[in-house]
Design a protein around this motif. Structure first.
Motif, PDB file in Angstrom:
ATOM      1  N   SER A  48      95.074 -46.840 -93.111  1.00  0.00           N
ATOM      2  CA  SER A  48      95.907 -47.841 -92.443  1.00  0.00           C
ATOM      3  C   SER A  48      96.049 -49.130 -93.250  1.00  0.00           C
ATOM      4  O   SER A  48      96.826 -50.009 -92.895  1.00  0.00           O
ATOM      5  N   GLU A  49      95.315 -49.254 -94.352  1.00  0.00           N
ATOM      6  CA  GLU A  49      95.396 -50.441 -95.215  1.00  0.00           C
ATOM      7  C   GLU A  49      96.161 -50.106 -96.489  1.00  0.00           C
ATOM      8  O   GLU A  49      95.705 -49.296 -97.289  1.00  0.00           O
ATOM      9  N   ASP A  50      97.303 -50.743 -96.702  1.00  0.00           N
ATOM     10  CA  ASP A  50      98.072 -50.527 -97.928  1.00  0.00           C
ATOM     11  C   ASP A  50      97.324 -51.156 -99.100  1.00  0.00           C
ATOM     12  O   ASP A  50      96.946 -52.331 -99.043  1.00  0.00           O
ATOM     13  N   GLN A  51      97.111 -50.366-100.154  1.00  0.00           N
ATOM     14  CA  GLN A  51      96.383 -50.855-101.325  1.00  0.00           C
ATOM     15  C   GLN A  51      96.569 -49.906-102.499  1.00  0.00           C
ATOM     16  O   GLN A  51      97.021 -48.780-102.337  1.00  0.00           O
ATOM     17  N   GLU A  62      97.540 -44.865-104.722  1.00  0.00           N
ATOM     18  CA  GLU A  62      98.210 -45.824-103.847  1.00  0.00           C
ATOM     19  C   GLU A  62      98.124 -45.335-102.406  1.00  0.00           C
ATOM     20  O   GLU A  62      98.398 -44.166-102.124  1.00  0.00           O
ATOM     21  N   ILE A  63      97.735 -46.238-101.508  1.00  0.00           N
ATOM     22  CA  ILE A  63      97.769 -45.970-100.075  1.00  0.00           C
ATOM     23  C   ILE A  63      98.850 -46.865 -99.491  1.00  0.00           C
ATOM     24  O   ILE A  63      98.794 -48.087 -99.631  1.00  0.00           O
ATOM     25  N   ARG A  64      99.839 -46.199 -98.870  1.00  0.00           N
ATOM     26  CA  ARG A  64     100.935 -46.961 -98.267  1.00  0.00           C
ATOM     27  C   ARG A  64     101.512 -46.154 -97.108  1.00  0.00           C
ATOM     28  O   ARG A  64     101.713 -44.950 -97.212  1.00  0.00           O
ATOM     29  N   ASP A  65     101.766 -46.843 -96.008  1.00  0.00           N
ATOM     30  CA  ASP A  65     102.376 -46.234 -94.824  1.00  0.00           C
ATOM     31  C   ASP A  65     101.595 -45.014 -94.325  1.00  0.00           C
ATOM     32  O   ASP A  65     102.172 -44.003 -93.930  1.00  0.00           O
ATOM     33  N   GLN A  67      99.785 -42.910 -96.004  1.00  0.00           N
ATOM     34  CA  GLN A  67      99.736 -41.794 -96.937  1.00  0.00           C
ATOM     35  C   GLN A  67      99.094 -42.253 -98.243  1.00  0.00           C
ATOM     36  O   GLN A  67      99.163 -43.427 -98.593  1.00  0.00           O
ATOM     37  N   ALA A  68      98.488 -41.297 -98.935  1.00  0.00           N
ATOM     38  CA  ALA A  68      97.886 -41.590-100.241  1.00  0.00           C
ATOM     39  C   ALA A  68      98.547 -40.718-101.293  1.00  0.00           C
ATOM     40  O   ALA A  68      98.852 -39.551-101.044  1.00  0.00           O
ATOM     41  N   SER A  87      98.399 -36.923 -96.185  1.00  0.00           N
ATOM     42  CA  SER A  87      98.097 -37.739 -95.012  1.00  0.00           C
ATOM     43  C   SER A  87      97.336 -36.985 -93.933  1.00  0.00           C
ATOM     44  O   SER A  87      96.904 -37.590 -92.972  1.00  0.00           O
TER      45      SER A  87
END
Length: 107
Positions: A48-51, A62-65, A67-68, A87
């Motif tokens: 849940s944390e974009d990074q 990358e973790i975004r929306d 998904q990794a 995800s």
């Protein structure tokens, strides 16, 4: 077809629809990406944390929306980058040359 055949067919379709809904429901709350490097735990990251996570010297995850995905790797085949986003629990991205594994887990 007899009446009982129609009832059986309807029950099977309903069961298949419910199973499909559970299987394809996507990411569940509390999902994380467990990353290991050279068969040792590297980190656990909340979906849940974009990074962007630098893994060792050659990989970036990358973790975004929710998904990794592996956005960069210095390995020659680039299979981990081409794998795409993950995800759902037990999905994973593997970079064999760099010994990196990223797997979706529930905690």
């Amino acid at each position: 077809m007899k009446r009982n055949d129609w009832i059986l067919a309807a029950a099977l379709l309903l069961a298949a629809a419910l199973l499909g809904a559970v299987f394809f429901s996507g990411r569940q709350e509390g999902a994380y990406v467990a990353v290991s490097l050279d068969n040792e735990e590297y980190g656990l990251y909340d979906l849940s944390e974009d990074q962007v996570i630098e893994i060792g010297d050659g990989n970036r995850l990358e973790i975004r929306d929710g998904q990794a995905r592996m956005i960069d790797a210095d390995c020659p085949d680039q299979i981990c980058v081409d794998t795409g986003a993950i995800s759902r629990e037990r999905e994973m991205i593997v970079c064999m040359p760099n010994k990196v594994v990223a797997e979706i887990v529930q905690r």
